[in-house]
Design a protein around this motif. Sequence first.
Motif, PDB file in Angstrom:
ATOM      1  N   LEU A  12       0.839  -1.194   0.000  1.00 30.83           N
ATOM      2  CA  LEU A  12       0.000   0.000   0.000  1.00 30.83           C
ATOM      3  C   LEU A  12       0.873   1.242   0.000  1.00 30.83           C
ATOM      4  O   LEU A  12       1.960   1.252   0.583  1.00 30.83           O
ATOM      5  N   THR A  13       0.394   2.299  -0.620  1.00 30.71           N
ATOM      6  CA  THR A  13       1.101   3.577  -0.592  1.00 30.71           C
ATOM      7  C   THR A  13       0.654   4.373   0.636  1.00 30.71           C
ATOM      8  O   THR A  13      -0.384   4.071   1.241  1.00 30.71           O
ATOM      9  N   ALA A  14       1.413   5.388   0.976  1.00 27.18           N
ATOM     10  CA  ALA A  14       1.032   6.272   2.082  1.00 27.18           C
ATOM     11  C   ALA A  14      -0.303   6.947   1.767  1.00 27.18           C
ATOM     12  O   ALA A  14      -1.135   7.136   2.657  1.00 27.18           O
ATOM     13  N   VAL A  28       0.953   9.277   8.192  1.00 26.87           N
ATOM     14  CA  VAL A  28       1.391   7.923   7.829  1.00 26.87           C
ATOM     15  C   VAL A  28       2.917   7.882   7.791  1.00 26.87           C
ATOM     16  O   VAL A  28       3.540   6.986   8.368  1.00 26.87           O
ATOM     17  N   TYR A  29       3.527   8.858   7.121  1.00 29.09           N
ATOM     18  CA  TYR A  29       4.998   8.913   7.053  1.00 29.09           C
ATOM     19  C   TYR A  29       5.608   9.101   8.442  1.00 29.09           C
ATOM     20  O   TYR A  29       6.652   8.526   8.745  1.00 29.09           O
ATOM     21  N   ARG A  30       4.973   9.880   9.289  1.00 30.98           N
ATOM     22  CA  ARG A  30       5.487  10.097  10.650  1.00 30.98           C
ATOM     23  C   ARG A  30       5.502   8.791  11.437  1.00 30.98           C
ATOM     24  O   ARG A  30       6.472   8.472  12.111  1.00 30.98           O
ATOM     25  N   LEU A  37       5.082   2.087  12.568  1.00 28.04           N
ATOM     26  CA  LEU A  37       4.391   1.424  11.471  1.00 28.04           C
ATOM     27  C   LEU A  37       5.439   0.819  10.540  1.00 28.04           C
ATOM     28  O   LEU A  37       6.204   1.553   9.922  1.00 28.04           O
ATOM     29  N   PRO A  38       5.508  -0.514  10.456  1.00 27.40           N
ATOM     30  CA  PRO A  38       6.507  -1.145   9.596  1.00 27.40           C
ATOM     31  C   PRO A  38       6.313  -0.746   8.139  1.00 27.40           C
ATOM     32  O   PRO A  38       5.182  -0.621   7.659  1.00 27.40           O
ATOM     33  N   CYS A  39       7.427  -0.550   7.452  1.00 26.66           N
ATOM     34  CA  CYS A  39       7.357  -0.177   6.037  1.00 26.66           C
ATOM     35  C   CYS A  39       8.484  -0.845   5.264  1.00 26.66           C
ATOM     36  O   CYS A  39       9.417  -1.393   5.837  1.00 26.66           O
ATOM     37  N   VAL A  40       8.371  -0.778   3.948  1.00 28.18           N
ATOM     38  CA  VAL A  40       9.372  -1.311   3.031  1.00 28.18           C
ATOM     39  C   VAL A  40       9.873  -0.149   2.198  1.00 28.18           C
ATOM     40  O   VAL A  40       9.064   0.604   1.643  1.00 28.18           O
ATOM     41  N   LYS A  41      11.184   0.026   2.127  1.00 28.46           N
ATOM     42  CA  LYS A  41      11.758   1.069   1.288  1.00 28.46           C
ATOM     43  C   LYS A  41      12.154   0.450  -0.043  1.00 28.46           C
ATOM     44  O   LYS A  41      12.877  -0.539  -0.080  1.00 28.46           O
ATOM     45  N   LEU A  42      11.650   1.021  -1.122  1.00 29.12           N
ATOM     46  CA  LEU A  42      11.977   0.593  -2.480  1.00 29.12           C
ATOM     47  C   LEU A  42      12.600   1.789  -3.184  1.00 29.12           C
ATOM     48  O   LEU A  42      11.898   2.607  -3.771  1.00 29.12           O
ATOM     49  N   GLY A  43      13.919   1.896  -3.041  1.00 21.56           N
ATOM     50  CA  GLY A  43      14.584   3.091  -3.557  1.00 21.56           C
ATOM     51  C   GLY A  43      14.101   4.295  -2.780  1.00 21.56           C
ATOM     52  O   GLY A  43      14.163   4.332  -1.565  1.00 21.56           O
ATOM     53  N   TYR A  45      11.000   5.190  -2.672  1.00 22.81           N
ATOM     54  CA  TYR A  45       9.587   4.974  -2.367  1.00 22.81           C
ATOM     55  C   TYR A  45       9.423   4.217  -1.053  1.00 22.81           C
ATOM     56  O   TYR A  45      10.216   3.355  -0.719  1.00 22.81           O
ATOM     57  N   THR A  46       8.360   4.535  -0.352  1.00 21.37           N
ATOM     58  CA  THR A  46       7.999   3.834   0.879  1.00 21.37           C
ATOM     59  C   THR A  46       6.661   3.155   0.648  1.00 21.37           C
ATOM     60  O   THR A  46       5.712   3.781   0.180  1.00 21.37           O
ATOM     61  N   ARG A  47       6.620   1.873   0.964  1.00 21.37           N
ATOM     62  CA  ARG A  47       5.378   1.111   0.828  1.00 21.37           C
ATOM     63  C   ARG A  47       5.112   0.366   2.127  1.00 21.37           C
ATOM     64  O   ARG A  47       6.002   0.145   2.933  1.00 21.37           O
ATOM     65  N   PHE A  48       3.867  -0.034   2.299  1.00 16.41           N
ATOM     66  CA  PHE A  48       3.426  -0.661   3.536  1.00 16.41           C
ATOM     67  C   PHE A  48       2.780  -1.996   3.220  1.00 16.41           C
ATOM     68  O   PHE A  48       1.897  -2.068   2.360  1.00 16.41           O
ATOM     69  N   LEU A  49       3.229  -3.059   3.893  1.00 16.01           N
ATOM     70  CA  LEU A  49       2.673  -4.397   3.690  1.00 16.01           C
ATOM     71  C   LEU A  49       1.295  -4.462   4.332  1.00 16.01           C
ATOM     72  O   LEU A  49       1.141  -4.161   5.521  1.00 16.01           O
ATOM     73  N   GLU A  50       0.308  -4.844   3.545  1.00 12.02           N
ATOM     74  CA  GLU A  50      -1.073  -4.828   4.024  1.00 12.02           C
ATOM     75  C   GLU A  50      -1.270  -5.683   5.278  1.00 12.02           C
ATOM     76  O   GLU A  50      -1.968  -5.268   6.208  1.00 12.02           O
ATOM     77  N   ASP A  51      -0.631  -6.850   5.345  1.00 11.52           N
ATOM     78  CA  ASP A  51      -0.815  -7.697   6.526  1.00 11.52           C
ATOM     79  C   ASP A  51      -0.235  -7.048   7.780  1.00 11.52           C
ATOM     80  O   ASP A  51      -0.795  -7.154   8.868  1.00 11.52           O
TER      81      ASP A  51
END
Length: 65
Positions: A12-14, A28-30, A37-43, A45-51
Motif C-alpha cells: 500500500l502507498t502512504a 502515515v509517514y510520521r 508502522l513497519p514499512c518497506v523502502k523501495l529506492g 519509495y515507501t510502501r506498507f505491507l497490508e498484513d
Amino acid sequence: MTEPAVTAAKLLTAEELAERWAVPKSQVYRLARDGRLPCVKLGRYTRFLEDRVERFERSGGTDGE
C-alpha cells in the motif's frame, strides 16, 4: 526470523493508507519514520505491507515491530 516475500504481499502507498484512515499522508509517514508502522523502502519509495498494516490496526496503533 524470516521476513515475508514482498512480492507475495500487497503493498500500500502512504496515500492509500491516509485515505483508509482519514488522516493526512504526513501522519502515515510520521508513524513509519518513528518506527511505529513497519514499512518497506523501495529506492526512494515507501510502501506498507497490508498484513502488517492490519496487525497495526488490530493492536490499536501500538504495534511497534
